[in-house]
Design an enzyme around this catalytic site. Structure first.
Site, short mmCIF file in Angstrom:
data_model
loop_
_atom_site.label_atom_id
_atom_site.label_comp_id
_atom_site.label_asym_id
_atom_site.label_seq_id
_atom_site.Cartn_x
_atom_site.Cartn_y
_atom_site.Cartn_z
N ASP A 101 58.56 119.32 11.38
CA ASP A 101 58.07 118.02 10.92
C ASP A 101 58.01 117.94 9.40
OD1 ASP A 101 57.73 117.90 13.63
OD2 ASP A 101 55.54 118.02 13.58
N SER B 134 52.79 111.70 12.02
CA SER B 134 52.00 111.01 11.00
C SER B 134 51.31 112.03 10.09
CB SER B 134 50.97 110.09 11.65
OG SER B 134 50.15 110.83 12.53
N ARG C 22 58.92 111.22 11.55
CA ARG C 22 60.21 111.65 12.08
C ARG C 22 60.30 111.42 13.58
NH1 ARG C 22 58.33 113.79 15.79
NH2 ARG C 22 57.35 115.82 16.02
N HIS D 228 60.29 122.22 20.95
CA HIS D 228 59.59 123.50 21.14
C HIS D 228 60.53 124.68 20.89
CE1 HIS D 228 55.67 121.97 22.41
NE2 HIS D 228 56.35 120.97 22.94
N TYR E 64 49.53 123.36 23.31
CA TYR E 64 50.59 123.70 22.35
C TYR E 64 50.49 125.19 21.98
CZ TYR E 64 53.61 123.40 18.23
OH TYR E 64 54.62 123.59 17.31
N GLY F 293 53.38 111.03 18.34
CA GLY F 293 54.36 112.12 18.34
C GLY F 293 55.44 111.89 17.29
C1 GLA Z 1 55.06 119.36 17.18
C2 GLA Z 1 55.08 120.44 16.10
C3 GLA Z 1 56.52 120.85 15.76
C4 GLA Z 1 57.31 121.20 17.02
C5 GLA Z 1 57.15 120.10 18.07
C6 GLA Z 1 57.80 120.47 19.37
O1 GLA Z 1 55.61 118.18 16.68
O2 GLA Z 1 54.44 119.97 14.95
O3 GLA Z 1 56.51 121.93 14.86
O4 GLA Z 1 56.94 122.44 17.52
O5 GLA Z 1 55.79 119.79 18.33
O6 GLA Z 1 59.17 120.56 19.22
#
Ligand code: GLA
Length: 390
Positions: free
Chosen positions: A170, A125, A24, A31, A220, A122
């Protein structure tokens, strides 16, 4: 685009099933998912694909050959599946464990896996791999999960088997993406709204910086904690319920970092809703501005950008609307990975070249003497996971 795994060469017979799940790109809403907010991602035309067949092996086991890792993993499914080597197999193991926890019996399977979702870009995958595994297991067992339950099962696999405390974005988009649509997801109610994105005059470019800074894991989790702390200080269950005004009033009750993190989340939720409104009206200049706004907020308030992502955004800004770029921002968790840019379709090829050249030039020097090659591609919004052969 879609490469079919070389099942026959590995196992000496044709596969019985082929399933695929996409990666995606998040257009906006970064976030915000773990703050009960809104996100607006789309599935991309890059997929994890599994070809598979049942196997007579006993006790039951899953054999997966991953063509990218050039490695085979064997998973004993006669007992509860746990974390184990090789590392890449844990996404699969986590999903298998989720099915086992629901009382479902896993048969012996031979699987070959091919993924065209870049690793560390990012672009999810890992979610693609989890959702692909879940789709294969549904097909092999003959039990279809509810889509929300399926996405949550995959998210749990990521939490428990990969150790990443991710939100729900995701996995939801990889399950529920629809061709020619973005998905506006309310991460609190889990309600989804399809936002049509099929204006032929615009295209979305994904610009992979091809850098991934190692600090991403712990950072994160730290951001999540800071958001939770801010919500606690404000006396609310999540930042979804905060406004800029309530945050401003509580400014002196929190340290500056916490204040900035919360300010990003609150403003990003607002931008996401505004973007979802502007897209059906084809108000591309406004969408572009929200994207830039999102990037600057992620860079300055949330502090999850990095030099390379900022370079790409500034290159886009300098090309400008006259040159065909409406907007650009980092996408995904940050600290490297990819940017997403909204551009005029007729200028897309030219813009891709300009970005690649300027990025290479700007990143030259020091360790990367000759500059870094970006990978740029455009993608229409794709469909979520599906069974290609059953
Ligand atoms: C990663 C996480 C998602 C989301 C993004 C930030 O991709 O897997 O759940 O928090 O960071 O938007």
């Amino acid at each position: 685009m879609l490469k079919i795994p070389q099942f026959e060469e590995i196992y000496g017979r044709p596969p019985r099933w082929i399933v695929a799940a996409p990666g995606r790109v998040n257009v906006i809403g970064e976030h915000t998912d773990y703050n009960d907010g809104f996100v607006l991602p789309m599935a991309i035309e890059r997929y994890a694909v599994m070809a598979a067949d049942v196997s007579p092996a006993a006790p039951p086991r899953i054999l997966v050959h991953d063509s990218r890792a050039r490695d085979t993993a064997q998973i004993d499914v006669s007992k509860p599946v746990t974390k184990a080597d090789p590392r890449w197999s844990n996404y699969i193991r986590g999903v298998v464990a989720g099915f086992q926890n629901r009382g479902l019996t896993i048969p012996s399977l031979d699987i070959s896996l091919v993924s065209t979702v870049p690793l560390g870009g990012g672009l999810s995958s890992s979610a693609a791999l989890e959702v692909c595994t879940a789709t294969l297991l549904e097909t092999a067992i003959g039990t279809k999960l509810d889509p929300v339950e399926k996405a949550l099962l995959c998210q749990q696999a990521e939490h428990e088997f990969a150790g990443v405390p991710c939100g729900i974005m995701d996995q939801f988009i990889s399950v529920m993406g629809q061709k020619d649509h973005l998905l506006l997801l309310d991460c609190r109610s889990r309600q989804t709204t399809l936002v049509p994105m099929n204006d032929p005059s615009v295209a979305l470019l994904v610009i992979n910086t091809n850098v991934k800074h190692e600090l991403s894991g712990g950072e994160y989790a730290e951001r999540r904690l800071q958001c939770e702390t801010a919500a606690k200080i404000l006396g609310i269950s999540s930042l979804r319920d905060a406004t800029v005004e309530t945050l401003e009033r509580a400014r002196r009750k929190m340290d500056l970092f916490t204040f900035h993190r919360a300010r990003h989340v609150i403003s990003e939720i607002e931008r996401t809703l505004q973007t979802a409104e502007a897209i059906p009206n084809a108000n591309w200049p406004a969408v572009g501005e929200y994207m830039y706004g999102s990037h600057y907020s992620l860079r300055d308030d949330f502090e999850v950008s990095c030099k390379e992502l900022d370079v790409v955004v500034e290159i886009c800004r300098s090309i400008g609307i006259k040159g065909g770029v409406y907007g650009c921002r980092m996408t995904g968790g940050g600290f490297g990975g990819s940017c997403v840019a909204l551009v005029k379709a007729e200028a897309a090829d030219n813009i891709s070249n300009r970005i690649s050249t300027a990025y290479k030039f700007a990143t030259a020097g020091g360790e990367t003497k000759n500059g870094i090659e970006a990978t740029v591609f455009s993608s229409r919004p794709a469909s979520g996971a599906n069974v290609i052969k059953s």
